[in-house]
Design a protein around this motif. Structure first.
Motif, mmCIF file in Angstrom:
data_model
loop_
_atom_site.group_PDB
_atom_site.id
_atom_site.type_symbol
_atom_site.label_atom_id
_atom_site.label_comp_id
_atom_site.label_asym_id
_atom_site.label_seq_id
_atom_site.Cartn_x
_atom_site.Cartn_y
_atom_site.Cartn_z
ATOM 1 N N THR A 82 53.348 40.190 49.599
ATOM 2 C CA THR A 82 53.880 39.324 48.546
ATOM 3 C C THR A 82 53.018 39.419 47.300
ATOM 4 O O THR A 82 51.841 39.738 47.360
ATOM 5 C CB THR A 82 53.947 37.858 49.005
ATOM 6 N N GLY A 83 53.633 39.135 46.168
ATOM 7 C CA GLY A 83 52.936 39.176 44.892
ATOM 8 C C GLY A 83 52.048 37.965 44.697
ATOM 9 O O GLY A 83 52.155 36.962 45.402
ATOM 10 N N GLY A 84 51.163 38.063 43.722
ATOM 11 C CA GLY A 84 50.271 36.963 43.385
ATOM 12 C C GLY A 84 50.877 36.070 42.322
ATOM 13 O O GLY A 84 51.804 36.442 41.609
ATOM 14 N N ASN A 85 50.365 34.865 42.218
ATOM 15 C CA ASN A 85 50.820 33.904 41.216
ATOM 16 C C ASN A 85 49.617 33.577 40.346
ATOM 17 O O ASN A 85 48.598 33.110 40.832
ATOM 18 C CB ASN A 85 51.365 32.650 41.906
ATOM 19 N N GLU A 86 49.735 33.851 39.053
ATOM 20 C CA GLU A 86 48.606 33.676 38.135
ATOM 21 C C GLU A 86 48.121 32.234 38.103
ATOM 22 O O GLU A 86 48.911 31.301 37.995
ATOM 23 C CB GLU A 86 49.017 34.107 36.730
ATOM 24 N N ASN A 87 46.821 32.085 38.220
ATOM 25 C CA ASN A 87 46.210 30.752 38.104
ATOM 26 C C ASN A 87 46.162 30.359 36.642
ATOM 27 O O ASN A 87 45.926 31.181 35.775
ATOM 28 C CB ASN A 87 44.775 30.764 38.659
ATOM 29 N N GLY A 88 46.372 29.101 36.368
ATOM 30 C CA GLY A 88 46.274 28.610 35.002
ATOM 31 C C GLY A 88 46.113 27.107 35.007
ATOM 32 O O GLY A 88 46.778 26.404 35.763
ATOM 33 N N ALA A 89 45.239 26.618 34.188
ATOM 34 C CA ALA A 89 45.001 25.179 34.124
ATOM 35 C C ALA A 89 46.227 24.479 33.548
ATOM 36 O O ALA A 89 46.690 24.813 32.465
ATOM 37 C CB ALA A 89 43.774 24.892 33.268
ATOM 38 N N TYR A 111 51.026 55.521 58.134
ATOM 39 C CA TYR A 111 51.429 54.216 57.624
ATOM 40 C C TYR A 111 50.426 53.724 56.597
ATOM 41 O O TYR A 111 49.294 54.203 56.512
ATOM 42 C CB TYR A 111 51.591 53.191 58.753
ATOM 43 N N SER A 112 50.865 52.779 55.779
ATOM 44 C CA SER A 112 49.981 52.116 54.818
ATOM 45 C C SER A 112 50.375 50.651 54.756
ATOM 46 O O SER A 112 51.544 50.298 54.917
ATOM 47 C CB SER A 112 50.077 52.757 53.433
ATOM 48 N N ILE A 113 49.389 49.812 54.549
ATOM 49 C CA ILE A 113 49.605 48.370 54.490
ATOM 50 C C ILE A 113 49.382 47.917 53.058
ATOM 51 O O ILE A 113 48.281 48.047 52.523
ATOM 52 C CB ILE A 113 48.668 47.635 55.463
ATOM 53 N N GLY A 114 50.461 47.423 52.432
ATOM 54 C CA GLY A 114 50.368 46.988 51.047
ATOM 55 C C GLY A 114 49.485 45.761 50.907
ATOM 56 O O GLY A 114 49.542 44.844 51.716
ATOM 57 N N ALA A 115 48.676 45.762 49.864
ATOM 58 C CA ALA A 115 47.795 44.622 49.590
ATOM 59 C C ALA A 115 48.585 43.492 48.933
ATOM 60 O O ALA A 115 49.534 43.735 48.179
ATOM 61 C CB ALA A 115 46.656 45.053 48.669
ATOM 62 N N ALA A 116 48.199 42.274 49.229
ATOM 63 C CA ALA A 116 48.811 41.108 48.573
ATOM 64 C C ALA A 116 48.458 41.122 47.092
ATOM 65 O O ALA A 116 47.412 41.638 46.696
ATOM 66 C CB ALA A 116 48.313 39.820 49.222
ATOM 67 N N THR A 154 45.915 37.067 39.456
ATOM 68 C CA THR A 154 46.234 37.386 38.065
ATOM 69 C C THR A 154 47.729 37.632 37.886
ATOM 70 O O THR A 154 48.180 37.980 36.807
ATOM 71 C CB THR A 154 45.442 38.630 37.610
ATOM 72 N N GLY A 155 48.506 37.497 38.982
ATOM 73 C CA GLY A 155 49.956 37.652 38.906
ATOM 74 C C GLY A 155 50.455 39.058 39.140
ATOM 75 O O GLY A 155 51.546 39.409 38.698
ATOM 76 N N THR A 156 49.695 39.864 39.859
ATOM 77 C CA THR A 156 50.131 41.236 40.133
ATOM 78 C C THR A 156 51.098 41.285 41.323
ATOM 79 O O THR A 156 51.092 40.400 42.175
ATOM 80 C CB THR A 156 48.929 42.155 40.432
ATOM 81 N N ALA A 157 51.901 42.335 41.364
ATOM 82 C CA ALA A 157 52.859 42.523 42.458
ATOM 83 C C ALA A 157 52.139 42.915 43.742
ATOM 84 O O ALA A 157 51.031 43.451 43.706
ATOM 85 C CB ALA A 157 53.870 43.613 42.087
ATOM 86 N N GLY A 158 52.786 42.643 44.879
ATOM 87 C CA GLY A 158 52.256 43.090 46.157
ATOM 88 C C GLY A 158 52.422 44.591 46.291
ATOM 89 O O GLY A 158 53.304 45.188 45.676
#
Length: 181
Positions: free
Chosen positions: A52-59, A85-90, A94-98
């Motif tokens: 899954t993708g990340g969600n950017e942190n923001g105050a 095989y390869s395992i995708g990184a989360a 910073t809001g990057t895709a998985g």
């Protein structure tokens, strides 16, 4: 024991004779790049879930929901000696895709990252006998975040996350096509 093995391609059921079935094994692959088929194996069933993708942190900033993980499965009877095989990184905060996850011909794109109130799409499974897309996240609002999309699974496509409304964040999507509320 010997008998028949019942299999389905999603439309048609087939019964085929098999010899003695012994040593059914389950393995979880969390690292590495090569799977070696056990000696004497007649078939392997592969279940692959995407990152899954990340969600950017923001105050004090509300964001859209992340899309759910994709899913693929395959029943392989024409076995290779090894599979790559390869395992995708989360995704990162910073809001990057998985990252993309693969096993042989199966490939699942990671769900998108989120950097604004606009939600991301779910990961997409392909190359398996069965493929399910993760549900899309719900859009956020200025004061509330959107719900995350549900993961694709053997039950089907992931449900979409609900959009935020004026009084609160959206609910997350369920697996197998159940939407959030």
């Amino acid at each position: 024991a010997s008998g028949n093995l019942l299999t389905s391609n999603g439309t048609i059921w087939a019964s085929s004779a098999v010899g003695a079935l012994t040593n059914v094994r389950q393995r979880s692959l969390a690292s590495g790049t090569t799977y070696t088929t056990p000696a004497g194996a007649l078939a392997i069933r592969v279940f692959v879930a995407g990152a899954t993708g990340g969600n950017e942190n923001g105050a004090s900033v509300s964001r859209g929901g992340n899309g759910g993980a994709g899913f693929s499965s395959s029943y392989i009877t024409s076995l290779a000696a090894t599979y790559t095989y390869s395992i995708g990184a989360a995704g990162a905060s910073t809001g990057t895709a998985g990252g993309t996850t693969t096993f042989g011909s199966i490939s699942i794109t990671g769900s998108g990252g989120v950097t604004s109130t606009t939600a991301s799409a779910g990961g997409v499974g392909s190359g398996g006998d069965f493929n399910a897309t993760g549900g899309a996240g719900g859009n956020g609002a200025s004061n509330a975040g959107g719900g995350g999309g549900g993961a694709g699974s053997r039950a089907g496509v992931g449900g979409a996350g609900a959009a935020a409304n004026g009084s609160g964040g959206g609910g997350g999507g369920g697996t197998g096509g159940n939407a959030g509320s």
